[in-house]
Design a protein around this motif. Structure first.
Motif, PDB file in Angstrom:
ATOM      1  N   ALA A 109       0.817  -1.218   0.000  1.00 61.24           N
ATOM      2  CA  ALA A 109       0.000   0.000   0.000  1.00 61.24           C
ATOM      3  C   ALA A 109       0.849   1.264   0.000  1.00 61.24           C
ATOM      4  O   ALA A 109       0.416   2.315  -0.481  1.00 61.24           O
ATOM      5  N   SER A 110       2.067   1.172   0.508  1.00 63.21           N
ATOM      6  CA  SER A 110       2.923   2.349   0.676  1.00 63.21           C
ATOM      7  C   SER A 110       3.496   2.897  -0.618  1.00 63.21           C
ATOM      8  O   SER A 110       3.913   4.054  -0.679  1.00 63.21           O
ATOM      9  N   VAL A 111       3.547   2.079  -1.691  1.00 63.27           N
ATOM     10  CA  VAL A 111       4.210   2.481  -2.935  1.00 63.27           C
ATOM     11  C   VAL A 111       3.401   3.557  -3.655  1.00 63.27           C
ATOM     12  O   VAL A 111       2.218   3.378  -3.949  1.00 63.27           O
ATOM     13  N   THR A 112       4.075   4.675  -3.961  1.00 62.18           N
ATOM     14  CA  THR A 112       3.434   5.783  -4.675  1.00 62.18           C
ATOM     15  C   THR A 112       4.046   6.028  -6.044  1.00 62.18           C
ATOM     16  O   THR A 112       3.538   6.840  -6.812  1.00 62.18           O
ATOM     17  N   SER A 113       5.144   5.319  -6.355  1.00 65.23           N
ATOM     18  CA  SER A 113       5.804   5.535  -7.641  1.00 65.23           C
ATOM     19  C   SER A 113       6.414   4.237  -8.149  1.00 65.23           C
ATOM     20  O   SER A 113       7.206   3.606  -7.452  1.00 65.23           O
ATOM     21  N   ILE A 114       6.011   3.833  -9.360  1.00 66.89           N
ATOM     22  CA  ILE A 114       6.613   2.700 -10.059  1.00 66.89           C
ATOM     23  C   ILE A 114       7.073   3.212 -11.411  1.00 66.89           C
ATOM     24  O   ILE A 114       6.251   3.599 -12.247  1.00 66.89           O
ATOM     25  N   SER A 127       2.215 -12.896 -12.229  1.00 63.48           N
ATOM     26  CA  SER A 127       1.254 -12.080 -11.486  1.00 63.48           C
ATOM     27  C   SER A 127       1.946 -10.924 -10.760  1.00 63.48           C
ATOM     28  O   SER A 127       2.946 -11.136 -10.077  1.00 63.48           O
ATOM     29  N   ILE A 128       1.408  -9.742 -10.940  1.00 66.96           N
ATOM     30  CA  ILE A 128       1.788  -8.575 -10.148  1.00 66.96           C
ATOM     31  C   ILE A 128       0.566  -8.214  -9.311  1.00 66.96           C
ATOM     32  O   ILE A 128      -0.463  -7.790  -9.856  1.00 66.96           O
ATOM     33  N   GLU A 129       0.663  -8.420  -8.023  1.00 64.28           N
ATOM     34  CA  GLU A 129      -0.458  -8.135  -7.136  1.00 64.28           C
ATOM     35  C   GLU A 129      -0.230  -6.804  -6.416  1.00 64.28           C
ATOM     36  O   GLU A 129       0.907  -6.436  -6.115  1.00 64.28           O
ATOM     37  N   VAL A 130      -1.322  -6.101  -6.153  1.00 64.69           N
ATOM     38  CA  VAL A 130      -1.244  -4.807  -5.474  1.00 64.69           C
ATOM     39  C   VAL A 130      -2.170  -4.825  -4.266  1.00 64.69           C
ATOM     40  O   VAL A 130      -3.326  -5.264  -4.366  1.00 64.69           O
ATOM     41  N   SER A 131      -1.679  -4.343  -3.146  1.00 57.48           N
ATOM     42  CA  SER A 131      -2.529  -4.218  -1.960  1.00 57.48           C
ATOM     43  C   SER A 131      -3.749  -3.361  -2.287  1.00 57.48           C
ATOM     44  O   SER A 131      -3.633  -2.310  -2.930  1.00 57.48           O
ATOM     45  N   THR A 132      -4.916  -3.807  -1.834  1.00 56.25           N
ATOM     46  CA  THR A 132      -6.147  -3.052  -2.086  1.00 56.25           C
ATOM     47  C   THR A 132      -6.138  -1.698  -1.388  1.00 56.25           C
ATOM     48  O   THR A 132      -6.916  -0.804  -1.743  1.00 56.25           O
ATOM     49  N   ALA A 133      -5.225  -1.532  -0.421  1.00 59.82           N
ATOM     50  CA  ALA A 133      -5.127  -0.256   0.297  1.00 59.82           C
ATOM     51  C   ALA A 133      -4.250   0.757  -0.425  1.00 59.82           C
ATOM     52  O   ALA A 133      -4.163   1.911   0.001  1.00 59.82           O
ATOM     53  N   ASN A 134      -3.590   0.337  -1.532  1.00 59.85           N
ATOM     54  CA  ASN A 134      -2.749   1.280  -2.268  1.00 59.85           C
ATOM     55  C   ASN A 134      -3.617   2.351  -2.917  1.00 59.85           C
ATOM     56  O   ASN A 134      -4.617   2.037  -3.574  1.00 59.85           O
TER      57      ASN A 134
END
Length: 292
Positions: A109-114, A127-134
């Motif tokens: 969730a903490s990631v703001t820049s990719i 698979s690239i999974e992302v926290s639903t809280a991001n």
């Protein structure tokens, strides 16, 4: 490799392609850099600078790291999985590019820049999974999107066969499908208005593509180096084809619709073309556009 106290700067890619390198040690007296378990960091270990190419298996990034540098894990062929902690806010360009045995990634969730091509050419990554809280990113069926799924950010290189892009997508991002070696075909919906630079570059199993009527510009090297691409249908909405757009693919024939007024340099260079039909006599053709 041992880095002495005197070193104040280490350039990008300094240890690139050192496939047997398993350990980077830094003198404790160095004011700029440090190491932990053979991995190179800045002094306070908030930035992961370089993961040795020869280290294998799973790696857990320490919880004080906030930034994964550009190319930090680039071509780490023996890395199979990685845990990215909630402390990380930034994943640099080409960070995991070419990690051919990396199978899954979870973005916290903490990631703001990719940055661009962060997960490109990972041929086992399904698979690239992302926290639903991001707040900025999301995932669907293992594909990385921005939060509202209007931009497709990254397609995992290990996903194979056909893929239908969701109708919510308006932009296929910079290098989004780069190195998706198993992709054989793709459906691009009419919702898509932008295909950014190098979006499908090095999709070596992609055999055909239809550019929808919503697209007006085929960007630079968008479909370059697609070794199996033998067929492309360009809609009559397209007005410009960018430099190297289909360079070094395997097209045998191509029809350029009347709407196209400019074809960039080397746009179709290095193909297997036997027939080209340019319907508009006023189309401006760039240098070496059809060079063999």
């Amino acid at each position: 490799v041992t880095i002495p106290a005197s070193v104040t700067s280490i350039g990008d890619g300094a240890f690139a392609d050192c496939s047997s390198l398993t350990n980077i040690e830094v003198s404790s007296a160095n004011a700029q850099y440090s190491s932990d378990d053979g991995v190179l960091f800045n002094k306070d270990k908030t930035t992961l600078v370089e993961f040795p190419d020869g280290k294998s298996g799973h790696y857990t990034i320490s919880e004080n790291v906030t930034k994964i540098s550009d190319g930090a894990f680039n071509n780490c062929a023996s890395l199979t999985s990685v845990t990215i902690p909630e402390s990380v806010t930034s994943i640099g360009g080409w960070a995991f590019y070419g990690c051919k045995n990396l199978t899954t990634v979870t973005v916290p969730a903490s990631v703001t820049s990719i940055e661009m091509a962060a997960f490109g050419a990972c041929e086992s990554l399904t698979s690239i999974e992302v926290s639903t809280a991001n707040a900025l990113y999301s995932s669907e069926n293992g594909v990385l999107f921005n939060k509202d799924k209007t931009t497709l950010v990254a397609f995992p290189g290990g996903k194979s066969g056909h893929y239908t892009i969701p109708d919510s997508v308006t932009t296929i991002g910079l290098v989004a499908f780069m190195g998706a070696y198993g992709l054989t075909s793709v459906t691009i919906p009419d919702s898509v208005t932008v295909i950014e630079e190098e979006a499908f570059q090095h999709c070596k199993s992609l055999t055909s593509v239809t550019i929808p009527s919503s697209i007006t510009y085929i960007d630079i090297r968008a479909f370059a180096y697609c070794d199996s691409l033998t067929s492309v249908t360009i809609s009559n909405s397209v007005t410009s084809i960018g430099e190297g757009a289909f360079k070094n693919s395997n097209l045998e024939s191509v029809e350029i619709p009347y709407s196209v007024t400019s074809i960039g340099e080397r746009a179709f260079a290095g193909n297997s073309l036997t027939e080209v039909d340019i319907t508009n006599p006023n189309t401006v053709v760039g240098d070496d556009a059809f060079d063999s």
